[in-house]
Design a protein around this motif. Sequence first.
Motif, PDB file in Angstrom:
ATOM      1  N   TRP A  18       0.923  -1.144  -0.010  1.00 47.51           N
ATOM      2  CA  TRP A  18       0.071  -0.062   0.530  1.00 47.51           C
ATOM      3  C   TRP A  18       1.175   1.346   0.133  1.00 47.51           C
ATOM      4  O   TRP A  18       0.686   2.415  -1.120  1.00 47.51           O
ATOM      5  CB  TRP A  18      -0.471   0.193   1.345  1.00 47.51           C
ATOM      6  CG  TRP A  18      -1.628   1.303   1.431  1.00 47.51           C
ATOM      7  CD1 TRP A  18      -3.325   1.712   1.019  1.00 47.51           C
ATOM      8  CD2 TRP A  18      -1.608   2.840   2.063  1.00 47.51           C
ATOM      9  NE1 TRP A  18      -3.603   2.192   0.801  1.00 47.51           N
ATOM     10  CE2 TRP A  18      -2.753   3.124   1.540  1.00 47.51           C
ATOM     11  CE3 TRP A  18      -0.537   2.798   2.728  1.00 47.51           C
ATOM     12  CZ2 TRP A  18      -3.007   4.783   2.129  1.00 47.51           C
ATOM     13  CZ3 TRP A  18      -1.180   4.793   3.063  1.00 47.51           C
ATOM     14  CH2 TRP A  18      -1.767   4.638   2.717  1.00 47.51           C
ATOM     15  N   PHE A  19       2.409   1.088   1.117  1.00 52.20           N
ATOM     16  CA  PHE A  19       2.532   2.423   0.760  1.00 52.20           C
ATOM     17  C   PHE A  19       3.445   3.011  -0.173  1.00 52.20           C
ATOM     18  O   PHE A  19       3.441   3.943  -0.707  1.00 52.20           O
ATOM     19  CB  PHE A  19       4.184   1.957   2.191  1.00 52.20           C
ATOM     20  CG  PHE A  19       4.663   3.311   2.500  1.00 52.20           C
ATOM     21  CD1 PHE A  19       4.698   4.126   3.243  1.00 52.20           C
ATOM     22  CD2 PHE A  19       6.313   3.517   1.290  1.00 52.20           C
ATOM     23  CE1 PHE A  19       5.344   6.035   3.045  1.00 52.20           C
ATOM     24  CE2 PHE A  19       6.926   3.865   1.689  1.00 52.20           C
ATOM     25  CZ  PHE A  19       6.627   5.428   2.876  1.00 52.20           C
ATOM     26  N   ARG A  20       3.879   1.992  -1.066  1.00 56.26           N
ATOM     27  CA  ARG A  20       4.819   1.829  -2.230  1.00 56.26           C
ATOM     28  C   ARG A  20       3.869   2.231  -3.325  1.00 56.26           C
ATOM     29  O   ARG A  20       4.472   2.677  -4.711  1.00 56.26           O
ATOM     30  CB  ARG A  20       5.495   1.247  -2.441  1.00 56.26           C
ATOM     31  CG  ARG A  20       6.476   0.376  -0.652  1.00 56.26           C
ATOM     32  CD  ARG A  20       7.335  -0.353  -1.920  1.00 56.26           C
ATOM     33  NE  ARG A  20       8.582  -0.059  -0.027  1.00 56.26           N
ATOM     34  CZ  ARG A  20       9.236  -1.750  -0.015  1.00 56.26           C
ATOM     35  NH1 ARG A  20       9.159  -2.507  -0.925  1.00 56.26           N
ATOM     36  NH2 ARG A  20      10.555  -1.202   1.056  1.00 56.26           N
ATOM     37  N   ARG A  21       2.735   2.070  -3.019  1.00 59.39           N
ATOM     38  CA  ARG A  21       1.796   3.222  -4.065  1.00 59.39           C
ATOM     39  C   ARG A  21       0.967   4.608  -4.332  1.00 59.39           C
ATOM     40  O   ARG A  21       0.646   5.304  -4.856  1.00 59.39           O
ATOM     41  CB  ARG A  21       0.835   2.155  -4.769  1.00 59.39           C
ATOM     42  CG  ARG A  21       1.122   0.789  -5.447  1.00 59.39           C
ATOM     43  CD  ARG A  21      -0.484  -0.113  -5.529  1.00 59.39           C
ATOM     44  NE  ARG A  21      -1.345   0.019  -4.512  1.00 59.39           N
ATOM     45  CZ  ARG A  21      -1.404  -0.968  -3.664  1.00 59.39           C
ATOM     46  NH1 ARG A  21      -1.029  -1.925  -4.042  1.00 59.39           N
ATOM     47  NH2 ARG A  21      -2.980  -1.560  -2.568  1.00 59.39           N
ATOM     48  N   THR A  22       1.898   4.883  -2.793  1.00 62.70           N
ATOM     49  CA  THR A  22       1.272   6.522  -2.819  1.00 62.70           C
ATOM     50  C   THR A  22       2.100   7.158  -3.387  1.00 62.70           C
ATOM     51  O   THR A  22       2.942   6.906  -4.020  1.00 62.70           O
ATOM     52  CB  THR A  22       1.618   6.885  -1.012  1.00 62.70           C
ATOM     53  OG1 THR A  22       2.894   6.550  -1.115  1.00 62.70           O
ATOM     54  CG2 THR A  22       0.789   5.813  -0.244  1.00 62.70           C
TER      55      THR A  22
END
Length: 260
Positions: free
Chosen positions: A214-218
Amino acid sequence: MSKLRITYSLLVVAAIGTLAWLNGHEEQQSVPSVVKVPDYLQDSADETPLQIEPDVGKSPFLPTAVQSPFPGMPMLNTQGGKVAGEPDIQLPTPEEVAQKQQMEKLGYLIPPEYYQMELSALRELAEKGDTFALVHLGERYYFDIKKRQSGPDFEAGVDYTQLAIKSLAEALARGNAHSAAMISEIYLVENKPVEATAWNLIAERMGDQLSVDWFRRTKDYQQLSANDRRTAAQQAEQLQQALEQQRASLVSKSRDTKTS
Protein backbone atom coordinates in the motif's frame (compact mmCIF):
# COMPACT_ATOMS: atom_id res chain seq x y z
CA MET A 1 -9.15 8.39 -1.56
CA SER A 2 -7.58 11.87 -1.54
CA LYS A 3 -7.12 12.28 2.21
CA LEU A 4 -6.78 9.75 5.00
CA ARG A 5 -9.73 10.44 7.31
CA ILE A 6 -9.97 7.53 9.71
CA THR A 7 -12.14 8.24 12.72
CA TYR A 8 -11.93 6.63 16.13
CA SER A 9 -15.52 5.44 16.03
CA LEU A 10 -14.94 3.55 12.78
CA LEU A 11 -11.90 1.88 14.32
CA VAL A 12 -14.00 0.64 17.24
CA VAL A 13 -16.77 -0.66 14.97
CA ALA A 14 -14.25 -2.36 12.71
CA ALA A 15 -12.43 -3.93 15.63
CA ILE A 16 -15.56 -5.32 17.23
CA GLY A 17 -16.99 -6.59 13.93
CA THR A 18 -13.77 -8.22 12.81
CA LEU A 19 -13.00 -9.80 16.18
CA ALA A 20 -16.54 -11.19 16.43
CA TRP A 21 -15.95 -13.14 13.24
CA LEU A 22 -12.42 -14.14 14.12
CA ASN A 23 -13.41 -15.49 17.53
CA GLY A 24 -15.82 -17.88 15.84
CA HIS A 25 -13.08 -19.42 13.75
CA GLU A 26 -9.79 -19.76 15.49
CA GLU A 27 -7.78 -18.29 18.30
CA GLN A 28 -5.71 -15.19 17.61
CA GLN A 29 -2.02 -15.92 17.08
CA SER A 30 0.89 -13.98 18.48
CA VAL A 31 4.20 -13.45 16.75
CA PRO A 32 7.63 -12.26 17.68
CA SER A 33 8.75 -9.18 15.71
CA VAL A 34 11.92 -7.31 14.49
CA VAL A 35 15.39 1.45 13.13
CA LYS A 36 19.48 9.69 12.68
CA VAL A 37 17.81 7.44 16.11
CA PRO A 38 14.64 9.01 17.59
CA ASP A 39 14.55 9.98 21.25
CA TYR A 40 11.74 7.58 22.02
CA LEU A 41 13.94 4.59 21.09
CA GLN A 42 16.78 5.58 23.38
CA ASP A 43 17.28 3.31 26.37
CA SER A 44 16.33 5.32 29.44
CA ALA A 45 14.55 4.89 32.70
CA ASP A 46 11.78 7.30 31.66
CA GLU A 47 8.70 6.07 29.85
CA THR A 48 7.11 8.73 27.71
CA PRO A 49 6.87 11.46 18.53
CA LEU A 50 -2.01 13.70 9.73
CA GLN A 51 -1.64 15.05 5.64
CA ILE A 52 -1.42 12.16 3.29
CA GLU A 53 -2.35 11.87 -0.34
CA PRO A 54 -2.45 8.19 -1.22
CA ASP A 55 -3.80 7.66 -4.71
CA VAL A 56 -4.92 4.12 -4.03
CA GLY A 57 -7.29 2.33 -1.68
CA LYS A 58 -7.68 2.60 2.05
CA SER A 59 -4.72 2.21 4.31
CA PRO A 60 -4.23 -1.29 5.73
CA PHE A 61 -1.87 0.02 8.39
CA LEU A 62 -4.11 0.22 11.43
CA PRO A 63 -4.53 -2.97 13.47
CA THR A 64 -8.29 -2.50 13.24
CA ALA A 65 -8.34 -1.33 9.63
CA VAL A 66 -11.87 -0.38 8.55
CA GLN A 67 -11.39 -2.07 5.18
CA SER A 68 -10.91 -5.55 6.61
CA PRO A 69 -10.93 -8.10 3.77
CA PHE A 70 -13.29 -10.25 5.83
CA PRO A 71 -16.37 -8.07 6.58
CA GLY A 72 -19.54 -10.01 7.27
CA MET A 73 -17.85 -13.33 6.71
CA PRO A 74 -20.13 -16.18 7.91
CA MET A 75 -19.41 -18.73 10.58
CA LEU A 76 -18.25 -22.06 9.27
CA ASN A 77 -20.20 -25.20 10.07
CA THR A 78 -18.47 -28.39 11.11
CA GLN A 79 -19.42 -30.20 7.91
CA GLY A 80 -17.85 -27.73 5.51
CA GLY A 81 -19.66 -26.26 2.52
CA LYS A 82 -22.29 -23.59 2.92
CA VAL A 83 -23.60 -22.42 6.27
CA ALA A 84 -26.77 -24.10 7.47
CA GLY A 85 -29.74 -21.81 6.86
CA GLU A 86 -27.63 -19.55 4.65
CA PRO A 87 -27.53 -21.36 1.29
CA ASP A 88 -26.36 -18.30 -0.66
CA ILE A 89 -23.46 -17.34 1.59
CA GLN A 90 -20.10 -18.34 0.22
CA LEU A 91 -17.34 -19.53 2.47
CA PRO A 92 -14.00 -17.68 2.49
CA THR A 93 -11.51 -18.73 -0.12
CA PRO A 94 -8.20 -20.28 0.94
CA GLU A 95 -6.51 -17.04 -0.08
CA GLU A 96 -8.81 -15.00 2.19
CA VAL A 97 -8.23 -17.36 5.09
CA ALA A 98 -4.48 -17.18 4.58
CA GLN A 99 -4.57 -13.38 4.48
CA LYS A 100 -6.65 -13.25 7.67
CA GLN A 101 -4.20 -15.54 9.42
CA GLN A 102 -1.31 -13.37 8.28
CA MET A 103 -3.04 -10.23 9.59
CA GLU A 104 -3.58 -11.93 12.94
CA LYS A 105 0.04 -13.03 13.03
CA LEU A 106 1.34 -9.52 12.34
CA GLY A 107 -0.84 -7.95 15.03
CA TYR A 108 -3.44 -6.08 12.98
CA LEU A 109 -6.27 -6.93 15.36
CA ILE A 110 -6.86 -5.73 18.91
CA PRO A 111 -9.42 -7.35 21.25
CA PRO A 112 -12.49 -5.07 21.42
CA GLU A 113 -12.38 -4.75 25.20
CA TYR A 114 -9.34 -2.50 24.89
CA TYR A 115 -11.49 0.09 23.12
CA GLN A 116 -13.74 0.30 26.16
CA MET A 117 -10.94 0.99 28.65
CA GLU A 118 -10.27 4.31 30.29
CA LEU A 119 -7.00 5.95 29.33
CA SER A 120 -5.62 5.39 32.83
CA ALA A 121 -6.31 1.65 32.59
CA LEU A 122 -4.61 1.46 29.20
CA ARG A 123 -1.57 3.28 30.53
CA GLU A 124 -1.35 0.94 33.49
CA LEU A 125 -1.42 -2.11 31.24
CA ALA A 126 1.06 -0.53 28.85
CA GLU A 127 3.50 0.08 31.71
CA LYS A 128 3.30 -3.65 32.43
CA GLY A 129 4.25 -4.45 28.84
CA ASP A 130 0.81 -5.36 27.48
CA THR A 131 1.30 -5.19 23.71
CA PHE A 132 -2.37 -4.70 22.87
CA ALA A 133 -2.52 -1.79 25.31
CA LEU A 134 0.61 -0.24 23.82
CA VAL A 135 -0.79 -0.44 20.29
CA HIS A 136 -4.19 0.95 21.19
CA LEU A 137 -2.63 3.64 23.36
CA GLY A 138 -0.73 4.79 20.28
CA GLU A 139 -3.94 4.75 18.27
CA ARG A 140 -5.85 6.68 20.89
CA TYR A 141 -3.15 9.30 21.37
CA TYR A 142 -2.89 10.06 17.67
CA PHE A 143 -6.24 9.30 16.07
CA ASP A 144 -8.51 10.28 18.95
CA ILE A 145 -7.04 12.67 21.52
CA LYS A 146 -4.81 14.64 19.16
CA LYS A 147 -7.50 14.90 16.51
CA ARG A 148 -10.30 16.04 18.78
CA GLN A 149 -8.16 18.15 21.14
CA SER A 150 -10.98 18.08 23.63
CA GLY A 151 -12.43 15.84 26.30
CA PRO A 152 -11.22 14.78 29.73
CA ASP A 153 -8.11 13.02 28.39
CA PHE A 154 -6.74 15.99 26.44
CA GLU A 155 -3.88 17.96 28.00
CA ALA A 156 -2.70 21.17 26.37
CA GLY A 157 0.98 21.26 25.48
CA VAL A 158 1.35 17.47 25.24
CA ASP A 159 2.96 16.13 22.05
CA TYR A 160 0.54 13.31 21.30
CA THR A 161 2.32 12.44 18.06
CA GLN A 162 5.52 11.64 19.94
CA LEU A 163 3.59 9.75 22.62
CA ALA A 164 1.85 7.66 19.95
CA ILE A 165 5.09 6.78 18.19
CA LYS A 166 6.85 5.95 21.45
CA SER A 167 4.03 3.61 22.47
CA LEU A 168 3.98 1.91 19.06
CA ALA A 169 7.78 1.58 19.03
CA GLU A 170 7.66 -0.29 22.33
CA ALA A 171 4.83 -2.48 21.01
CA LEU A 172 7.07 -3.30 18.04
CA ALA A 173 9.96 -4.16 20.34
CA ARG A 174 7.63 -6.40 22.35
CA GLY A 175 6.38 -8.35 19.35
CA ASN A 176 3.69 -6.46 17.44
CA ALA A 177 5.13 -6.50 13.91
CA HIS A 178 2.42 -4.29 12.43
CA SER A 179 3.40 -1.35 14.66
CA ALA A 180 6.23 -0.46 12.27
CA ALA A 181 3.73 0.23 9.50
CA MET A 182 1.59 2.28 11.87
CA ILE A 183 4.57 4.49 12.72
CA SER A 184 5.29 4.78 9.00
CA GLU A 185 1.76 5.97 8.41
CA ILE A 186 1.97 8.58 11.14
CA TYR A 187 5.10 10.04 9.58
CA LEU A 188 3.46 9.95 6.15
CA VAL A 189 0.45 11.85 7.45
CA GLU A 190 2.82 14.31 9.14
CA ASN A 191 4.37 15.03 5.71
CA LYS A 192 7.67 13.35 6.53
CA PRO A 193 8.01 10.87 3.65
CA VAL A 194 11.67 10.02 4.26
CA GLU A 195 10.98 8.96 7.86
CA ALA A 196 7.83 7.18 6.68
CA THR A 197 9.86 5.26 4.12
CA ALA A 198 12.46 4.28 6.71
CA TRP A 199 9.78 2.77 8.94
CA ASN A 200 8.15 1.13 5.94
CA LEU A 201 11.45 -0.63 5.28
CA ILE A 202 11.26 -1.92 8.85
CA ALA A 203 7.70 -3.08 8.17
CA GLU A 204 8.99 -4.97 5.14
CA ARG A 205 11.61 -6.71 7.28
CA MET A 206 8.83 -7.66 9.67
CA GLY A 207 6.92 -9.35 6.84
CA ASP A 208 4.05 -6.84 6.73
CA GLN A 209 3.79 -6.95 2.95
CA LEU A 210 0.18 -5.73 2.86
CA SER A 211 1.24 -2.42 4.40
CA VAL A 212 4.40 -2.26 2.32
CA ASP A 213 2.51 -2.69 -0.95
CA TRP A 214 0.00 0.00 0.00
CA PHE A 215 2.68 2.47 1.02
CA ARG A 216 4.69 2.05 -2.17
CA ARG A 217 1.71 2.95 -4.29
CA THR A 218 1.31 6.34 -2.59
CA LYS A 219 2.31 9.50 -4.43
CA ASP A 220 4.54 10.50 -1.52
CA TYR A 221 6.69 7.42 -1.92
CA GLN A 222 6.69 7.41 -5.71
CA GLN A 223 7.82 11.03 -5.80
CA LEU A 224 10.81 10.47 -3.51
CA SER A 225 14.15 11.19 -5.13
CA ALA A 226 16.85 8.55 -5.32
CA ASN A 227 18.81 10.48 -2.70
CA ASP A 228 15.82 10.54 -0.33
CA ARG A 229 15.42 6.79 -0.74
CA ARG A 230 19.07 6.23 0.10
CA THR A 231 18.65 8.42 3.18
CA ALA A 232 15.59 6.42 4.22
CA ALA A 233 17.54 3.16 3.83
CA GLN A 234 20.31 4.52 6.06
CA GLN A 235 17.76 5.61 8.65
CA ALA A 236 16.17 2.16 8.55
CA GLU A 237 19.50 0.55 9.42
CA GLN A 238 19.90 2.88 12.39
CA LEU A 239 16.32 2.31 13.48
CA GLN A 240 16.71 -1.45 13.41
CA GLN A 241 19.89 -1.28 15.47
CA ALA A 242 18.11 0.89 18.02
CA LEU A 243 15.13 -1.46 18.00
CA GLU A 244 17.31 -4.47 18.68
CA GLN A 245 18.95 -2.62 21.55
CA GLN A 246 15.54 -1.77 22.96
CA ARG A 247 14.50 -5.42 22.76
CA ALA A 248 17.64 -6.51 24.55
CA SER A 249 16.98 -3.92 27.24
CA LEU A 250 13.39 -5.12 27.70
CA VAL A 251 14.56 -8.72 28.00
CA SER A 252 17.16 -7.73 30.55
CA LYS A 253 14.67 -5.76 32.63
CA SER A 254 12.22 -8.67 32.51
CA ARG A 255 14.88 -11.06 33.80
CA ASP A 256 15.84 -8.65 36.57
CA THR A 257 12.21 -8.36 37.60
CA LYS A 258 11.80 -12.13 37.79
CA THR A 259 14.92 -12.60 39.88
CA SER A 260 14.26 -9.75 42.28
